[in-house]
Motif scaffolding. Structure first.
Motif, PDB file in Angstrom:
ATOM      1  N   PRO A  45       0.572  20.213  18.941  1.00 54.68           N
ATOM      2  CA  PRO A  45       1.900  20.868  19.706  1.00 54.68           C
ATOM      3  C   PRO A  45       3.096  20.607  18.704  1.00 54.68           C
ATOM      4  O   PRO A  45       3.908  21.486  18.355  1.00 54.68           O
ATOM      5  N   GLU A  46       3.514  19.036  18.428  1.00 52.14           N
ATOM      6  CA  GLU A  46       4.674  18.930  17.818  1.00 52.14           C
ATOM      7  C   GLU A  46       4.431  19.459  16.321  1.00 52.14           C
ATOM      8  O   GLU A  46       5.735  19.692  15.846  1.00 52.14           O
ATOM      9  N   GLU A  47       3.287  19.225  15.815  1.00 49.74           N
ATOM     10  CA  GLU A  47       3.425  19.463  14.330  1.00 49.74           C
ATOM     11  C   GLU A  47       3.527  21.007  14.120  1.00 49.74           C
ATOM     12  O   GLU A  47       4.126  21.516  13.331  1.00 49.74           O
ATOM     13  N   ARG A  48       3.013  21.762  15.272  1.00 49.41           N
ATOM     14  CA  ARG A  48       3.164  23.094  15.101  1.00 49.41           C
ATOM     15  C   ARG A  48       4.566  23.607  15.211  1.00 49.41           C
ATOM     16  O   ARG A  48       5.253  24.580  14.475  1.00 49.41           O
ATOM     17  N   GLU A  49       5.415  22.853  16.193  1.00 51.52           N
ATOM     18  CA  GLU A  49       6.863  23.023  16.205  1.00 51.52           C
ATOM     19  C   GLU A  49       7.531  22.757  15.074  1.00 51.52           C
ATOM     20  O   GLU A  49       8.530  23.384  14.551  1.00 51.52           O
ATOM     21  N   GLN A  50       7.305  21.576  14.365  1.00 52.60           N
ATOM     22  CA  GLN A  50       8.005  21.168  13.148  1.00 52.60           C
ATOM     23  C   GLN A  50       7.602  21.907  11.818  1.00 52.60           C
ATOM     24  O   GLN A  50       8.385  22.088  11.004  1.00 52.60           O
ATOM     25  N   ALA A  51       6.436  22.749  11.934  1.00 47.15           N
ATOM     26  CA  ALA A  51       6.020  23.593  10.617  1.00 47.15           C
ATOM     27  C   ALA A  51       7.045  24.693  10.593  1.00 47.15           C
ATOM     28  O   ALA A  51       6.973  25.251   9.515  1.00 47.15           O
ATOM     29  N   LEU A  52       7.676  24.932  11.725  1.00 51.99           N
ATOM     30  CA  LEU A  52       8.729  26.241  11.566  1.00 51.99           C
ATOM     31  C   LEU A  52       9.913  25.786  10.516  1.00 51.99           C
ATOM     32  O   LEU A  52      10.540  26.853  10.048  1.00 51.99           O
ATOM     33  N   ILE A  53       9.990  24.445   9.978  1.00 58.14           N
ATOM     34  CA  ILE A  53      10.777  24.294   8.942  1.00 58.14           C
ATOM     35  C   ILE A  53      10.427  24.967   7.538  1.00 58.14           C
ATOM     36  O   ILE A  53      11.490  24.895   6.882  1.00 58.14           O
ATOM     37  N   LEU A  54       9.507  25.485   7.507  1.00 62.99           N
ATOM     38  CA  LEU A  54       8.825  25.995   6.226  1.00 62.99           C
ATOM     39  C   LEU A  54       9.615  27.368   6.012  1.00 62.99           C
ATOM     40  O   LEU A  54      10.387  27.492   5.230  1.00 62.99           O
ATOM     41  N   SER A  55       9.457  28.210   7.283  1.00 65.12           N
ATOM     42  CA  SER A  55      10.066  29.579   7.244  1.00 65.12           C
ATOM     43  C   SER A  55      11.610  29.455   7.188  1.00 65.12           C
ATOM     44  O   SER A  55      12.483  30.328   6.644  1.00 65.12           O
ATOM     45  N   SER A  56      12.017  28.255   7.805  1.00 69.01           N
ATOM     46  CA  SER A  56      13.426  28.123   7.976  1.00 69.01           C
ATOM     47  C   SER A  56      14.113  28.088   6.775  1.00 69.01           C
ATOM     48  O   SER A  56      15.124  28.214   6.278  1.00 69.01           O
ATOM     49  N   ALA A  57      13.461  26.888   5.918  1.00 63.59           N
ATOM     50  CA  ALA A  57      13.774  26.546   4.502  1.00 63.59           C
ATOM     51  C   ALA A  57      13.762  27.881   3.857  1.00 63.59           C
ATOM     52  O   ALA A  57      14.897  27.809   2.897  1.00 63.59           O
ATOM     53  N   LEU A  58      12.965  28.824   3.700  1.00 67.43           N
ATOM     54  CA  LEU A  58      12.934  29.946   2.756  1.00 67.43           C
ATOM     55  C   LEU A  58      13.780  30.832   3.193  1.00 67.43           C
ATOM     56  O   LEU A  58      14.588  31.233   2.360  1.00 67.43           O
ATOM     57  N   ASN A  59      14.295  31.011   4.603  1.00 65.48           N
ATOM     58  CA  ASN A  59      15.367  32.049   5.040  1.00 65.48           C
ATOM     59  C   ASN A  59      16.732  31.294   4.444  1.00 65.48           C
ATOM     60  O   ASN A  59      17.634  32.204   4.005  1.00 65.48           O
ATOM     61  N   MET A  60      16.781  30.046   4.512  1.00 62.59           N
ATOM     62  CA  MET A  60      18.118  29.246   3.933  1.00 62.59           C
ATOM     63  C   MET A  60      18.247  29.696   2.672  1.00 62.59           C
ATOM     64  O   MET A  60      19.267  29.961   2.195  1.00 62.59           O
ATOM     65  N   ALA A  61      17.254  29.462   2.003  1.00 62.07           N
ATOM     66  CA  ALA A  61      17.163  29.469   0.553  1.00 62.07           C
ATOM     67  C   ALA A  61      17.666  30.950  -0.193  1.00 62.07           C
ATOM     68  O   ALA A  61      18.491  30.949  -1.055  1.00 62.07           O
ATOM     69  N   GLU A  62      16.874  32.028   0.563  1.00 59.05           N
ATOM     70  CA  GLU A  62      17.089  33.341   0.487  1.00 59.05           C
ATOM     71  C   GLU A  62      18.693  33.635   0.546  1.00 59.05           C
ATOM     72  O   GLU A  62      19.197  34.301  -0.145  1.00 59.05           O
ATOM     73  N   LYS A  63      19.096  33.237   1.777  1.00 60.29           N
ATOM     74  CA  LYS A  63      20.655  33.538   1.983  1.00 60.29           C
ATOM     75  C   LYS A  63      21.446  32.863   0.950  1.00 60.29           C
ATOM     76  O   LYS A  63      22.413  33.475   0.618  1.00 60.29           O
TER      77      LYS A  63
END
Length: 287
Positions: free
Chosen positions: A195-213
């Motif tokens: 469960p904690e790993e699943r929650e922390q894995a959201l950093i991937l899409s977050s990083a991509l969204n940040m980079a694209e912006k």
């Protein structure tokens, strides 16, 4: 829906379908099983575009390294067949390892350069295994179209290079990444996440969204190294994320670049471990 386990039986079935229904288009979706909505989207795309849809389910030992998770790779035949049936698949090819590799393989398909970075660098031999099994499957199924998910964008680049170089009569159809509502890219390996790993894995899409912006809002030249550093710093906000790579390369050549505006398209590609689970994600930016 027909379930086929043997190569000759599948070849005969496809041949008979083409003979009975002249001019039909065969769509093919090669998978390793444990199907999720991402796979379903590929089958749905094939159903819309083709007359006959063939799905293969085969966990290919050639593309796993000696310390990788071949034995742990998730399998669920009943669920896979349910997904296939729900998407209108005509034929499911479910071969055994002995059927695909009845004797030691002495012929390997190897694509150079485009395989030498990203997953190719961290998983030596992986794409030789991918290229070899996909070549075998293309020869068996003889599809007009083959559908692949963009989550593994390097795999698509490798297969497209192989198809072009070897004049294979199949059109590769890339399909967009399918994500959970919270942004996590669908993957058969997500089942390994605590469960904690699943929650922390959201950093991937977050990083991509940040980079694209950042890219879209930036004026003037933008260095790949600057964007790469911003992406790595963002991922490092996760206390358990272990970066394998966070690379920015021209796409689909996967060549290094300096100024992001020097190429028509580039990929921001990630491979990050959360606990024992290695996840990949990416976004492609086209000017």
């Amino acid at each position: 829906m027909q379930i086929i386990h043997h190569i000759q039986e599948l070849r005969q079935l496809v041949r008979e379908a083409k003979s009975a229904r002249g001019g039909i288009k065969v769509g093919f979706v090669p998978t390793m099983g444990y199907l999720h909505q991402g796979h379903a989207s590929l089958l749905e795309a094939a159903r819309k575009q083709c007359d006959l849809v063939v799905l293969s389910i085969f966990v290919n030992p050639l593309q796993f390294g000696p310390n990788e998770d071949l034995s742990r790779y998730p399998r669920d035949e009943e669920r896979d067949l349910a997904v296939a049936k729900a998407t209108g698949t005509d034929i499911v090819f479910f071969p055994s390892v002995e059927e695909m590799y009845p004797r030691p393989t002495k012929t390997i398909v190897s694509v150079i350069e485009v395989t030498e970075r990203l997953c190719g660098a961290s998983r030596p031999g992986h794409f030789d295994g991918v290229a070899t099994v996909v070549t075998k499957l293309f020869n068996i199924v003889q599809p007009d179209y083959a559908f692949f998910g963009m989550k593994d964008a390097q795999q698509i680049a490798v297969i497209q290079q192989m198809v072009d170089d070897l004049n294979m009569p199949v059109e590769i159809v890339p399909c967009k990444i399918v994500r959970e509502e919270d942004g996590l890219a669908l993957s058969s390996r997500n089942v390994y996440l605590e469960p904690e790993e699943r929650e922390q894995a959201l950093i991937l899409s977050s990083a991509l969204n940040m980079a694209e912006k950042l890219v879209r809002e930036h004026k003037g030249p933008l260095l790949a190294s600057e964007l790469q550093e911003a992406v790595k710093q963002h991922i490092d906000q996760s206390s358990i994320a272990e970066i394998d790579y966070a690379d920015i390369l021209a796409y689909p050549s996967l060549e290094p670049i300096t100024d992001l505006r020097s190429v028509p398209a580039f990929i921001i590609a990630l491979a990050v471990k959360f606990g024992k689970t290695r996840l990949i994600d990416n976004t492609i930016i086209r000017w």
